[in-house]
Design a protein around this motif. Structure first.
Motif, short mmCIF file in Angstrom:
data_model
loop_
_atom_site.label_atom_id
_atom_site.label_comp_id
_atom_site.label_asym_id
_atom_site.label_seq_id
_atom_site.Cartn_x
_atom_site.Cartn_y
_atom_site.Cartn_z
N LEU A 28 0.86 -1.18 0.00
CA LEU A 28 0.00 0.00 0.00
C LEU A 28 0.90 1.22 0.00
O LEU A 28 1.93 1.23 0.66
N LYS A 30 0.38 5.70 -0.33
CA LYS A 30 -0.35 6.93 -0.64
C LYS A 30 0.62 8.08 -0.48
O LYS A 30 1.20 8.26 0.59
N ALA A 119 -7.95 -5.37 1.90
CA ALA A 119 -7.43 -4.08 1.43
C ALA A 119 -8.46 -2.97 1.58
O ALA A 119 -8.11 -1.83 1.90
N PHE A 123 -7.57 0.49 3.51
CA PHE A 123 -7.65 1.81 2.89
C PHE A 123 -8.65 2.71 3.63
O PHE A 123 -8.41 3.91 3.79
#
Length: 182
Positions: A28, A30, A119, A123
């Motif tokens: 992951l 971001k 997931a 998130f």
């Protein structure tokens, strides 16, 4: 409005969140700041991050003039990246809240398999913790409660136009399963 010299006094505290597996592969990521605009730049940064932290015993590191706090859990490394003048205690508290919320949501199994299988929850937890680089919540119980509230609301007839992709896929899967069992 330009940036004033000296410490930043804005709300933007997190430049990136990265979760890697034990081999340094991304699970992951971001990026909230434009420091690594391309996927290639991000991979180079993530490799440098992994290489620097895989053998260290501390939980705070400096890399590329950035403060990075990280947590090692089973076969997963979690990183919160901030500016050089960011308070590492704030970053660390946000990381710990995110980790604890994941632990609650994943039944104590904060590991690669559980993260990949859930997931959508991961998130959602990240979005409840940080929004566009701003730390929203540092209470893991509140984060987990908001995620489960959203998760339980999706089965309650959320219009398809307001659903996330994960919600729409899960609802379609549930409907398909129900039709098979009839």
């Amino acid at each position: 409005m330009g940036r004033v010299n000296g410490p930043s006094l804005g709300l933007y505290t997190v430049k990136a969140v990265v979760v890697l597996d034990s081999e340094g592969k991304r699970l992951l990521a971001k990026y909230y700041a434009p420091d690594y605009p391309t996927a290639k730049d991000q991979r180079v940064f993530e490799k440098a991050l992994f290489d620097k932290t895989k053998k260290l015993q501390s939980d705070i590191v400096l890399l590329d003039n950035q403060v990075i706090v990280y947590k090692n859990s089973h076969d997963v490394l979690m990183y919160f990246v901030g500016t050089l003048d960011e308070n590492e205690l704030i970053l660390s508290a946000a990381l710990q809240a995110f980790y604890e919320a994941l632990s609650m949501l994943l039944s104590g199994q904060v590991e690669k398999r559980a993260i990949l299988e859930n997931a959508d929850l991961v998130f959602l937890a990240l979005d409840e913790t940080i929004d566009d680089g701003i730390i929203l919540e540092s209470d893991s119980t509140q984060i987990a409660a908001r995620v489960t509230k959203k998760d339980s609301a999706e089965g309650g007839g959320v219009p398809i136009t307001e659903q996330t992709i994960a919600q729409a896929l899960r609802q379609a899967q549930e409907q398909f399963t129900r039709s098979l069992l009839k």
